[in-house]
Design a protein around this motif. Structure first.
Motif, PDB file in Angstrom:
ATOM      1  N   GLY A 154     -13.916  -0.372  23.294  1.00  0.00           N
ATOM      2  CA  GLY A 154     -12.629  -0.957  22.884  1.00  0.00           C
ATOM      3  C   GLY A 154     -12.345  -2.033  22.668  1.00  0.00           C
ATOM      4  O   GLY A 154     -13.108  -2.947  22.788  1.00  0.00           O
ATOM      5  N   GLU A 155     -11.327  -2.426  21.699  1.00  0.00           N
ATOM      6  CA  GLU A 155     -11.033  -3.851  21.433  1.00  0.00           C
ATOM      7  C   GLU A 155      -9.635  -4.127  21.683  1.00  0.00           C
ATOM      8  O   GLU A 155      -8.852  -3.273  21.688  1.00  0.00           O
ATOM      9  CB  GLU A 155     -11.042  -3.729  19.643  1.00  0.00           C
ATOM     10  N   ASN A 156      -9.665  -5.361  22.244  1.00  0.00           N
ATOM     11  CA  ASN A 156      -8.605  -5.957  22.619  1.00  0.00           C
ATOM     12  C   ASN A 156      -7.580  -5.183  23.699  1.00  0.00           C
ATOM     13  O   ASN A 156      -6.266  -5.123  23.678  1.00  0.00           O
ATOM     14  CB  ASN A 156      -7.599  -6.353  21.348  1.00  0.00           C
ATOM     15  N   GLY A 157      -8.445  -4.448  24.476  1.00  0.00           N
ATOM     16  CA  GLY A 157      -7.356  -3.646  25.361  1.00  0.00           C
ATOM     17  C   GLY A 157      -6.956  -2.392  25.210  1.00  0.00           C
ATOM     18  O   GLY A 157      -6.463  -1.646  25.930  1.00  0.00           O
ATOM     19  N   SER A 158      -7.211  -2.087  24.050  1.00  0.00           N
ATOM     20  CA  SER A 158      -6.818  -0.926  23.240  1.00  0.00           C
ATOM     21  C   SER A 158      -7.609   0.373  24.015  1.00  0.00           C
ATOM     22  O   SER A 158      -8.636   0.255  24.482  1.00  0.00           O
ATOM     23  CB  SER A 158      -6.859  -0.719  21.894  1.00  0.00           C
ATOM     24  N   ALA A 159      -7.241   1.893  23.733  1.00  0.00           N
ATOM     25  CA  ALA A 159      -7.835   2.973  24.169  1.00  0.00           C
ATOM     26  C   ALA A 159      -9.206   2.859  23.554  1.00  0.00           C
ATOM     27  O   ALA A 159      -9.411   2.883  22.493  1.00  0.00           O
ATOM     28  CB  ALA A 159      -7.149   4.256  23.971  1.00  0.00           C
ATOM     29  N   PRO A 160     -10.431   3.229  24.338  1.00  0.00           N
ATOM     30  CA  PRO A 160     -11.553   3.052  23.953  1.00  0.00           C
ATOM     31  C   PRO A 160     -12.096   4.351  22.957  1.00  0.00           C
ATOM     32  O   PRO A 160     -11.494   5.454  23.283  1.00  0.00           O
ATOM     33  CB  PRO A 160     -12.369   2.733  24.971  1.00  0.00           C
ATOM     34  N   TRP A 208     -22.546  -3.773  21.684  1.00  0.00           N
ATOM     35  CA  TRP A 208     -22.436  -5.381  21.412  1.00  0.00           C
ATOM     36  C   TRP A 208     -21.758  -5.670  20.313  1.00  0.00           C
ATOM     37  O   TRP A 208     -22.192  -5.349  18.925  1.00  0.00           O
ATOM     38  CB  TRP A 208     -23.943  -6.006  21.769  1.00  0.00           C
ATOM     39  N   PRO A 209     -20.734  -6.551  20.220  1.00  0.00           N
ATOM     40  CA  PRO A 209     -19.941  -6.698  19.231  1.00  0.00           C
ATOM     41  C   PRO A 209     -20.920  -7.784  18.069  1.00  0.00           C
ATOM     42  O   PRO A 209     -21.544  -8.426  18.545  1.00  0.00           O
ATOM     43  CB  PRO A 209     -18.878  -7.707  19.869  1.00  0.00           C
ATOM     44  N   ARG A 210     -20.658  -7.389  16.943  1.00  0.00           N
ATOM     45  CA  ARG A 210     -21.556  -8.441  15.878  1.00  0.00           C
ATOM     46  C   ARG A 210     -21.119  -9.701  15.907  1.00  0.00           C
ATOM     47  O   ARG A 210     -21.996 -10.700  15.574  1.00  0.00           O
ATOM     48  CB  ARG A 210     -20.944  -7.676  14.527  1.00  0.00           C
ATOM     49  N   GLY A 211     -20.044  -9.876  16.245  1.00  0.00           N
ATOM     50  CA  GLY A 211     -19.484 -11.504  16.250  1.00  0.00           C
ATOM     51  C   GLY A 211     -20.195 -12.119  17.484  1.00  0.00           C
ATOM     52  O   GLY A 211     -20.245 -13.515  17.327  1.00  0.00           O
ATOM     53  N   LEU A 212     -20.800 -11.742  18.416  1.00  0.00           N
ATOM     54  CA  LEU A 212     -21.406 -12.484  19.399  1.00  0.00           C
ATOM     55  C   LEU A 212     -22.985 -12.310  19.253  1.00  0.00           C
ATOM     56  O   LEU A 212     -23.600 -12.398  20.261  1.00  0.00           O
ATOM     57  CB  LEU A 212     -20.945 -12.032  20.781  1.00  0.00           C
ATOM     58  N   VAL A 213     -23.508 -12.367  17.971  1.00  0.00           N
ATOM     59  CA  VAL A 213     -25.078 -12.245  17.812  1.00  0.00           C
ATOM     60  C   VAL A 213     -25.459 -13.397  17.237  1.00  0.00           C
ATOM     61  O   VAL A 213     -24.671 -14.140  16.429  1.00  0.00           O
ATOM     62  CB  VAL A 213     -25.332 -10.982  16.929  1.00  0.00           C
ATOM     63  N   ALA A 214     -26.693 -13.881  17.468  1.00  0.00           N
ATOM     64  CA  ALA A 214     -27.161 -15.195  16.964  1.00  0.00           C
ATOM     65  C   ALA A 214     -27.418 -15.047  15.391  1.00  0.00           C
ATOM     66  O   ALA A 214     -27.510 -14.000  15.431  1.00  0.00           O
ATOM     67  CB  ALA A 214     -28.491 -15.338  17.576  1.00  0.00           C
ATOM     68  N   PRO A 215     -27.178 -15.853  14.564  1.00  0.00           N
ATOM     69  CA  PRO A 215     -26.864 -17.404  14.973  1.00  0.00           C
ATOM     70  C   PRO A 215     -25.362 -17.859  15.361  1.00  0.00           C
ATOM     71  O   PRO A 215     -25.177 -19.043  15.386  1.00  0.00           O
ATOM     72  CB  PRO A 215     -27.341 -18.154  13.745  1.00  0.00           C
ATOM     73  N   VAL A 265     -16.946  -3.767  31.091  1.00  0.00           N
ATOM     74  CA  VAL A 265     -17.332  -5.189  31.029  1.00  0.00           C
ATOM     75  C   VAL A 265     -16.378  -5.839  29.897  1.00  0.00           C
ATOM     76  O   VAL A 265     -16.247  -5.212  28.884  1.00  0.00           O
ATOM     77  CB  VAL A 265     -18.739  -5.230  30.250  1.00  0.00           C
ATOM     78  N   ASP A 266     -15.630  -6.868  30.128  1.00  0.00           N
ATOM     79  CA  ASP A 266     -14.882  -7.511  29.246  1.00  0.00           C
ATOM     80  C   ASP A 266     -15.656  -8.716  28.361  1.00  0.00           C
ATOM     81  O   ASP A 266     -16.020  -9.665  28.975  1.00  0.00           O
ATOM     82  CB  ASP A 266     -13.477  -7.951  29.669  1.00  0.00           C
ATOM     83  N   LEU A 267     -15.699  -8.728  27.005  1.00  0.00           N
ATOM     84  CA  LEU A 267     -16.495  -9.862  26.392  1.00  0.00           C
ATOM     85  C   LEU A 267     -15.222 -10.515  25.529  1.00  0.00           C
ATOM     86  O   LEU A 267     -14.730  -9.800  24.480  1.00  0.00           O
ATOM     87  CB  LEU A 267     -17.279  -9.378  25.450  1.00  0.00           C
ATOM     88  N   ASN A 268     -14.959 -11.704  26.102  1.00  0.00           N
ATOM     89  CA  ASN A 268     -13.905 -12.187  25.477  1.00  0.00           C
ATOM     90  C   ASN A 268     -14.262 -13.508  24.944  1.00  0.00           C
ATOM     91  O   ASN A 268     -14.633 -14.598  25.298  1.00  0.00           O
ATOM     92  CB  ASN A 268     -12.850 -12.748  26.671  1.00  0.00           C
ATOM     93  N   ASP A 269     -14.086 -13.128  23.330  1.00  0.00           N
ATOM     94  CA  ASP A 269     -14.406 -14.400  22.324  1.00  0.00           C
ATOM     95  C   ASP A 269     -13.391 -15.459  22.270  1.00  0.00           C
ATOM     96  O   ASP A 269     -12.153 -15.435  22.054  1.00  0.00           O
ATOM     97  CB  ASP A 269     -14.601 -13.784  20.872  1.00  0.00           C
ATOM     98  N   SER A 270     -13.988 -16.866  22.276  1.00  0.00           N
ATOM     99  CA  SER A 270     -12.915 -17.951  22.626  1.00  0.00           C
ATOM    100  C   SER A 270     -12.157 -18.223  21.186  1.00  0.00           C
ATOM    101  O   SER A 270     -11.262 -18.620  20.936  1.00  0.00           O
ATOM    102  CB  SER A 270     -13.616 -19.128  22.864  1.00  0.00           C
ATOM    103  N   ARG A 308     -13.802  -7.523  23.405  1.00  0.00           N
ATOM    104  CA  ARG A 308     -14.620  -6.551  23.226  1.00  0.00           C
ATOM    105  C   ARG A 308     -14.660  -5.770  24.694  1.00  0.00           C
ATOM    106  O   ARG A 308     -15.169  -6.400  25.677  1.00  0.00           O
ATOM    107  CB  ARG A 308     -15.796  -6.458  22.573  1.00  0.00           C
ATOM    108  N   GLN A 309     -14.282  -4.352  24.913  1.00  0.00           N
ATOM    109  CA  GLN A 309     -14.425  -3.821  26.169  1.00  0.00           C
ATOM    110  C   GLN A 309     -15.655  -2.570  26.176  1.00  0.00           C
ATOM    111  O   GLN A 309     -15.340  -1.940  25.187  1.00  0.00           O
ATOM    112  CB  GLN A 309     -13.242  -3.162  26.938  1.00  0.00           C
TER     113      GLN A 309
END
Lengths: 328, 213
Positions: free
Chosen positions: A211-217, A249-256, A184-189, A194-195
């Motif tokens: 993994g981050e930005n397509g690097s080896a996980p 789940w990446p911290r940057g995509l958590v409410a608020p 699953v690819d989570l692409n922050d605008s 994050r993969q």
């Protein structure tokens, strides 16, 4: 026969005599003894009453606190189940979904009011606002094997669960996962991606790597299938199977945090199973997805106002209910 | 020494004897009621507070991870009892924690949590499920999930309300495909209180009562 007749009155006993002073002292001692005894007993009783009162007073406060929290938990739990059940019932459109949630909250209000009235508490539950979204479901086998957009331009996601078939997963390791594993690819605008990879580790375990930005996980968690036909990978709940797996789940995509991001399923042919997610779009009511055929209108979150009042307590709060959202 | 001196000493001794008698009488009266773990005392109130907090937290964690809902849905509609409850029980629920596994096999994670928290520490538990009989919520009925006897005067309770959705599946063996909405009226212990398109079947208040055995 014994002589039982009374003798002449003892003058010393009646009017005092040589020993009258000593007799007074004895009486004084008697009175002093009694006073001491009563004082000691009173002291003990007072001390006990003080400890008891303090204890009871403390206990009262604790139980009152717990009661308000219990009402809140009941309201949140009931509203959460209501939203979940409404979305699972696949309403035709958002207005129908909203109506069901609204009438459901009224019913929940009736239940809680009736229930807590028995304990002398007055409650009131009111639906303050609703945020719409989409509930996307789909079979992994039915999506584009290369890349499939699960949800585009969303700000929040909850209940994102992939029930994978352990036998269908590609066998690989972290180094080969980038090319071979379903992920699953989570692409922050605002930058960064994050993969989350799901694959069969070399030992047969269902493995989750990040993994981050397509690097080896880096492998995060693994669980043996134990003969199960489905193992749940809960991305937003950060669980694998029935165990917690923090860090998915990446911290940057958590409410608020309200960054837009895109959720894409990649290499879907490397895994079998079902995916379910509820997402809130950055604008509008529905999210854009390649699985539009199986996406339905949904309520993403609801804000409810809760009031609870007893003779000793007044509690008022507004709670945002979004079951299955990642914890901040 | 004169006779009057002797009498004064006797009075003094009498005073002491009276004081000792009074104190001894009070002491005896206080000691006549033995302080046991079940008798009301300041220390017992602390135990009650602790037990209430533990019971409340146990319900909260079990509700959060789904064990509580799974336990109260372990209903066998064929015979109107909770699945795998002992056959000699004259009622719907479980009477006791049997053997080394206690409630585990019958009640899953919720039973395991009860065992670890209470049963292993010689604390008895009753779990009652309270639900309304009609949508008007006039009368509340109680179904016993666990009935270990009559609680003592120092029993404490904690409650948690669980919402059961129309599409919730029963967890009893061989009935896993049955949803609450698909059951006929009277097959489930709780009556449907949701109206019309309401996706919630009913709310069930789980009340846990604990006391020291």
């Amino acid at each position: 026969m014994a002589d039982v007749s009374l003798g002449p009155p003892d003058r010393d006993r009646l009017f005092g005599g040589d020993g009258a002073r000593e007799a007074d002292r004895a009486q004084l001692l008697l009175v002093a003894g009694l006073v001491m005894a009563v004082s000691l007993v009173t002291l003990v009783v007072l001390l006990n009453a003080t400890i008891y009162s303090e204890n009871v007073a403390t206990r009262g406060i604790e139980s009152a606190d717990g009661e308000a929290l219990e009402v809140r938990a009941t309201a949140v739990g009931g509203a959460g189940e209501l939203i979940g059940a409404t979305n699972r019932a696949e309403p035709a459109n958002h207005s129908e979904a909203n109506e069901r949630v609204e009438s459901g909250v009224e019913d929940l209000d009736a239940e809680i009011s009736r229930s807590y009235a028995e304990r002398g508490g007055v409650t009131h539950l009111n639906l303050s606002s609703v945020e719409n979204g989409s509930r996307v479901t789909g079979e992994l086998g039915a999506v584009d094997p290369n890349a499939s957009l699960l949800a585009g331009n969303v700000t929040r996601t909850r209940g994102f669960v992939i029930d994978v078939d352990p036998d269908s997963l590609n066998e690989t390791d972290p180094a080969g996962a980038v090319d071979d594993a379903f992920h699953v690819d989570l692409n922050d605008s605002t930058g960064g991606s994050r993969q989350v990879y799901v694959y069969d580790g070399t030992d047969g375990n269902v493995t989750v790597a990040v993994g981050e930005n397509g690097s080896a996980p880096t492998a995060l968690c693994e669980t043996p299938p134990d003969g199960r036909s489905r193992v749940a990978v809960d991305l937003t709940g950060e669980r694998l199977g029935d165990r917690p797996c923090p860090g998915i789940w990446p911290r940057g995509l958590v409410a608020p945090d309200d960054d837009d991001y895109t959720v894409t399923l990649v290499n879907a042919s490397s895994a079998g199973g079902e995916v379910t997610a509820t997402a809130r779009p950055a604008s509008g009511d529905s999210v854009s997805t390649d699985l539009a055929a199986t996406a339905t209108a949904a309520v993403y979150e609801a804000t409810i106002e809760l009031r609870y009042r007893t003779a000793e307590l007044r509690f008022e709060t507004a709670v945002r209910v979004a079951p299955g959202e990642p914890d901040a | 020494m004169s006779v009057t001196d002797d009498r004064a000493q006797a009075h003094t001794l009498e005073a002491f004897a009276a004081a000792i008698l009074l104190v001894a009488g009070l002491t005896f009266a206080l000691q006549a009621t033995a302080v046991t773990p079940l008798s009301a005392s300041t220390s017992n109130q602390h135990i009650e507070n602790q037990q209430r907090a533990v019971a409340s937290d146990l319900l909260a964690t079990s509700a959060e991870n789904g064990d509580l809902e799974a336990a109260i849905l372990r209903w066998n509609p064929d015979n109107g009892t909770f699945a795998e409850s002992p056959p000699e029980v004259d009622g719907a629920g479980y009477t006791r924690a049997d053997g080394p596994h206690g409630f585990d096999p019958a009640l899953g994670g919720f039973g395991e949590a009860l065992n670890r928290t209470f049963i292993d520490r010689q604390i008895a538990v009753n779990v009652d499920l309270r639900h309304y009989n009609t949508t008007d919520r006039i009368e509340r009925r109680t179904t016993a999930l666990i009935d270990m006897g009559e609680p003592s005067n120092n029993a404490v309770s904690a409650t948690r309300t669980v919402a059961l959705a129309d599409d919730a599946n029963l967890t009893a063996p061989d009935h896993g495909e049955s949803t609450l909405a698909s059951l006929s009226d009277g097959d489930f212990y709780a009556t449907e209180t949701g109206t019309g398109s309401d996706p919630v079947f009913a709310y069930v208040e789980v009340r846990i009562v604990v006391w020291r055995m």
